[in-house]
Write an enzyme that holds these catalytic residues in place. Structure first.
Site, PDB file in Angstrom:
ATOM      1  CG  ASN A 169      -0.430  -0.152   2.517  1.00  0.00           C
ATOM      2  OD1 ASN A 169       0.596  -0.783   2.696  1.00  0.00           O
ATOM      3  ND2 ASN A 169      -1.074   0.436   3.516  1.00  0.00           N
ATOM      4  CB  CYS A 192      -5.134  -1.460  -1.640  1.00  0.00           C
ATOM      5  SG  CYS A 192      -6.511  -0.680  -0.803  1.00  0.00           S
ATOM      6  CD  GLU A 238      -5.043  -6.157  -1.080  1.00  0.00           C
ATOM      7  OE1 GLU A 238      -4.656  -4.960  -1.073  1.00  0.00           O
ATOM      8  OE2 GLU A 238      -5.600  -6.671  -0.115  1.00  0.00           O
ATOM      9  CB  CYS A 245     -10.739  -2.754   0.253  1.00  0.00           C
ATOM     10  SG  CYS A 245     -10.091  -2.113  -1.299  1.00  0.00           S
TER      11      CYS A 245
HETATM   12  N1  THU Z   1      -5.173  -1.598   2.552  1.00  0.00           N
HETATM   13  C1  THU Z   1      -4.562  -2.424   1.647  1.00  0.00           C
HETATM   14  O1  THU Z   1      -3.482  -2.119   1.150  1.00  0.00           O
HETATM   15  N2  THU Z   1      -5.182  -3.571   1.336  1.00  0.00           N
HETATM   16  C2  THU Z   1      -6.314  -4.021   1.908  1.00  0.00           C
HETATM   17  O2  THU Z   1      -6.742  -5.112   1.594  1.00  0.00           O
HETATM   18  C3  THU Z   1      -7.025  -3.208   2.891  1.00  0.00           C
HETATM   19  C4  THU Z   1      -6.446  -1.884   3.166  1.00  0.00           C
HETATM   20  C5  THU Z   1      -4.488  -0.375   2.925  1.00  0.00           C
HETATM   21  C6  THU Z   1      -5.135   0.910   2.498  1.00  0.00           C
HETATM   22  C7  THU Z   1      -4.561   1.856   3.527  1.00  0.00           C
HETATM   23  O3  THU Z   1      -3.283   2.288   3.093  1.00  0.00           O
HETATM   24  C8  THU Z   1      -4.391   1.015   4.775  1.00  0.00           C
HETATM   25  O4  THU Z   1      -4.400  -0.327   4.323  1.00  0.00           O
HETATM   26  C9  THU Z   1      -5.451   1.224   5.821  1.00  0.00           C
HETATM   27  O5  THU Z   1      -6.713   1.088   5.307  1.00  0.00           O
END
Ligand code: THU
Length: 157
Positions: free
Chosen positions: A61, A72, A74, A112
């Site tokens: 992320n 994110c 993913e 998400c």
């Molecule tokens: N986040 C991800 O990178 N992947 C996920 O599956 C859920 C959330 C990140 C987004 C943000 O930078 C942090 O986690 C908190 O939400």
């Protein structure tokens, strides 16, 4: 009227119960967390995608002071894979996270909704189911496909 029950198949495994390919991808996702830039949430996520050509694409992320501009783990991994290995099918996806306490999350971290939709695009392009490993400190959830993470998905128009 007819009631339809949607069932999401999840296998819960320990690291030791994974096969060699799964372990390799879990290790890569855990390592990918190091690339996280998350000064605002302090929640660090890494993703690893095994491609059909044997390469592993990773992402983490990347946050931004203008919050919605961040992305994110993913999506950073799957867009990197799409940009650098166009047309190469995905074989497996793994996601790991280190929480705000600085420790690997005890329970598996799940993508998400936006990431599920983005990953589904690549599963569709891959032409077959792409298993997903959601990693927790002690427990790893294995889902047989991205589709199973996003029931009733918008797939075509
Ligand atoms: N986040 C991800 O990178 N992947 C996920 O599956 C859920 C959330 C990140 C987004 C943000 O930078 C942090 O986690 C908190 O939400």
């Amino acid at each position: 009227m007819k009631e339809i029950e949607l069932i999401i198949p999840v296998t819960s495994k320990s690291y030791e119960e994974l096969d060699a390919t799964e372990r390799r991808l879990v290790d890569a996702a855990r390592k990918a967390v190091d690339g996280s830039y998350a000064p605002y949430s302090n929640f660090h996520v890494g993703a690893a995608i095994l491609l059909e050509n044997g390469e592993i694409a990773t992402g983490a992320n990347q946050e931004n002071v203008a919050y919605p501009s961040g992305t994110c783990a993913e999506r950073s991994a799957c867009f990197w894979a799409g940009a650098n290995y166009p047309g190469v099918p995905f074989e497996m996806i793994a996601v790991a996270a280190v929480g705000t306490d600085g420790k690997p999350t005890p329970t598996p971290t799940a993508p998400c909704g936006a990431c599920r939709q983005a990953l589904l695009e690549y599963e569709t392009l891959s032409g077959h189911h792409v298993p997903v490993l959601l990693i927790g400190a002690e427990t790893i959830y294995r889902l047989p496909s991205v589709q199973s993470l996003l029931p009733l998905a918008f797939t075509e128009f």
